[in-house]
Design a protein around this motif. Structure first.
Motif, PDB file in Angstrom:
ATOM      1  N   TYR A  32       0.848  -1.184   0.000  1.00  0.00           N
ATOM      2  CA  TYR A  32       0.000   0.000   0.000  1.00  0.00           C
ATOM      3  C   TYR A  32       0.884   1.235   0.000  1.00  0.00           C
ATOM      4  CZ  TYR A  32      -3.562  -3.372   0.968  1.00  0.00           C
ATOM      5  OH  TYR A  32      -4.395  -4.451   0.888  1.00  0.00           O
ATOM      6  N   LEU A  33       1.077   1.795  -1.160  1.00  0.00           N
ATOM      7  CA  LEU A  33       1.973   2.927  -1.322  1.00  0.00           C
ATOM      8  C   LEU A  33       1.203   4.233  -1.317  1.00  0.00           C
ATOM      9  CD1 LEU A  33       4.126   1.465  -4.216  1.00  0.00           C
ATOM     10  CD2 LEU A  33       4.690   1.522  -1.798  1.00  0.00           C
ATOM     11  N   GLU A 109      -5.472   2.456   9.204  1.00  0.00           N
ATOM     12  CA  GLU A 109      -4.245   1.984   9.834  1.00  0.00           C
ATOM     13  C   GLU A 109      -4.331   0.482  10.072  1.00  0.00           C
ATOM     14  OE1 GLU A 109      -1.403   3.110  13.625  1.00  0.00           O
ATOM     15  OE2 GLU A 109      -3.288   4.138  13.366  1.00  0.00           O
ATOM     16  N   TYR A 110      -3.219  -0.205   9.864  1.00  0.00           N
ATOM     17  CA  TYR A 110      -3.132  -1.629  10.165  1.00  0.00           C
ATOM     18  C   TYR A 110      -1.707  -1.942  10.586  1.00  0.00           C
ATOM     19  CZ  TYR A 110      -0.865  -2.379   5.664  1.00  0.00           C
ATOM     20  OH  TYR A 110       0.017  -2.344   4.625  1.00  0.00           O
ATOM     21  N   ASP A 115       7.343  -5.601  15.017  1.00  0.00           N
ATOM     22  CA  ASP A 115       8.653  -5.048  14.672  1.00  0.00           C
ATOM     23  C   ASP A 115       8.559  -3.933  13.639  1.00  0.00           C
ATOM     24  OD1 ASP A 115       9.913  -6.805  16.396  1.00  0.00           O
ATOM     25  OD2 ASP A 115      10.282  -8.300  14.842  1.00  0.00           O
ATOM     26  N   CYS A 116       7.614  -4.039  12.722  1.00  0.00           N
ATOM     27  CA  CYS A 116       7.496  -3.065  11.633  1.00  0.00           C
ATOM     28  C   CYS A 116       6.662  -1.855  12.022  1.00  0.00           C
ATOM     29  CB  CYS A 116       6.878  -3.721  10.397  1.00  0.00           C
ATOM     30  SG  CYS A 116       7.874  -5.055   9.727  1.00  0.00           S
ATOM     31  N   GLY A 117       5.721  -2.050  12.908  1.00  0.00           N
ATOM     32  CA  GLY A 117       4.867  -0.941  13.314  1.00  0.00           C
ATOM     33  C   GLY A 117       3.674  -0.773  12.389  1.00  0.00           C
ATOM     34  N   PHE A 120      -0.488   2.452   6.730  1.00  0.00           N
ATOM     35  CA  PHE A 120      -1.795   2.907   6.287  1.00  0.00           C
ATOM     36  C   PHE A 120      -2.150   2.264   4.960  1.00  0.00           C
ATOM     37  CE2 PHE A 120      -0.736   6.471   9.062  1.00  0.00           C
ATOM     38  CZ  PHE A 120      -1.925   6.640   9.746  1.00  0.00           C
ATOM     39  N   ARG A 121      -3.417   1.933   4.811  1.00  0.00           N
ATOM     40  CA  ARG A 121      -3.993   1.592   3.513  1.00  0.00           C
ATOM     41  C   ARG A 121      -4.705   2.839   3.038  1.00  0.00           C
ATOM     42  NH1 ARG A 121      -5.930  -3.929   5.605  1.00  0.00           N
ATOM     43  NH2 ARG A 121      -4.367  -5.279   4.677  1.00  0.00           N
ATOM     44  N   PHE A 122      -4.574   3.146   1.762  1.00  0.00           N
ATOM     45  CA  PHE A 122      -5.241   4.302   1.168  1.00  0.00           C
ATOM     46  C   PHE A 122      -6.322   3.757   0.249  1.00  0.00           C
ATOM     47  CE2 PHE A 122      -0.976   5.416   2.309  1.00  0.00           C
ATOM     48  CZ  PHE A 122      -1.150   6.603   3.001  1.00  0.00           C
TER      49      PHE A 122
END
Length: 155
Positions: A32-33, A109-110, A115-117, A120-122
């Motif tokens: 998700y960019l 937000e997901y 470890d990665c934190g 966001f999905r847009f």
């Protein structure tokens, strides 16, 4: 016999712990960019759609302090969206005339992994536009892979 069974469990536990210690770090890459991929199109008299390379004098966003593109001819433009806002407005300048397209989207937000934190999905991309365009159509309402055209701009 019970000693043998408990020994088997101990070896299994050691194997699992050893394997997990050697497991690779979680991949923090994300499909998700925060980019809208926009492309210009024309439609001929027969109704056939064709990608059009457009030379813009400049292209910039309201919340950016630099030009994204200047005197550039492309048929596909990668446009960063602000992950801290629900919309981003871009100004496309051509032949001394600037027109705007506002991209509106939902941010969800997901968590990829602890470890990665969070990421966001847009999703639910919509647009509003002013200017020299015939229409601006959302082709793909979820922002995922850069290169997939999300928005088609017809001139």
């Amino acid at each position: 016999m019970s000693q043998m069974k408990s020994g088997w469990h101990l070896w299994l536990l050691i194997f699992v712990l050893g394997w997990s210690a050697c497991a690779p770090d979680p991949s923090c890459s994300d499909i998700y960019l925060p980019y809208v991929t926009a492309s210009f199109y024309t439609v001929n008299d027969a109704g056939v759609e064709a990608v059009e390379a457009v030379q813009l004098d400049s292209l910039w966003a309201d919340d950016a302090d630099t030009l994204l593109y200047a005197d550039t001819t492309l048929s596909i433009y990668g446009l960063y969206v602000n992950p801290e806002a629900a919309s981003t407005t871009y100004h496309f300048c051509l032949n001394d005339t600037c027109n705007s397209v506002t991209f509106m989207y939902d941010r969800k937000e997901y968590l990829i992994s602890p470890d990665c934190g969070p990421r966001f999905r847009f999703q639910n991309l919509t647009t509003e536009f002013e200017g020299f365009y015939d229409s601006v159509i959302v082709n793909k309402p979820e922002l995922t892979l850069l290169g997939e055209v999300n928005v088609k701009i017809y001139r």
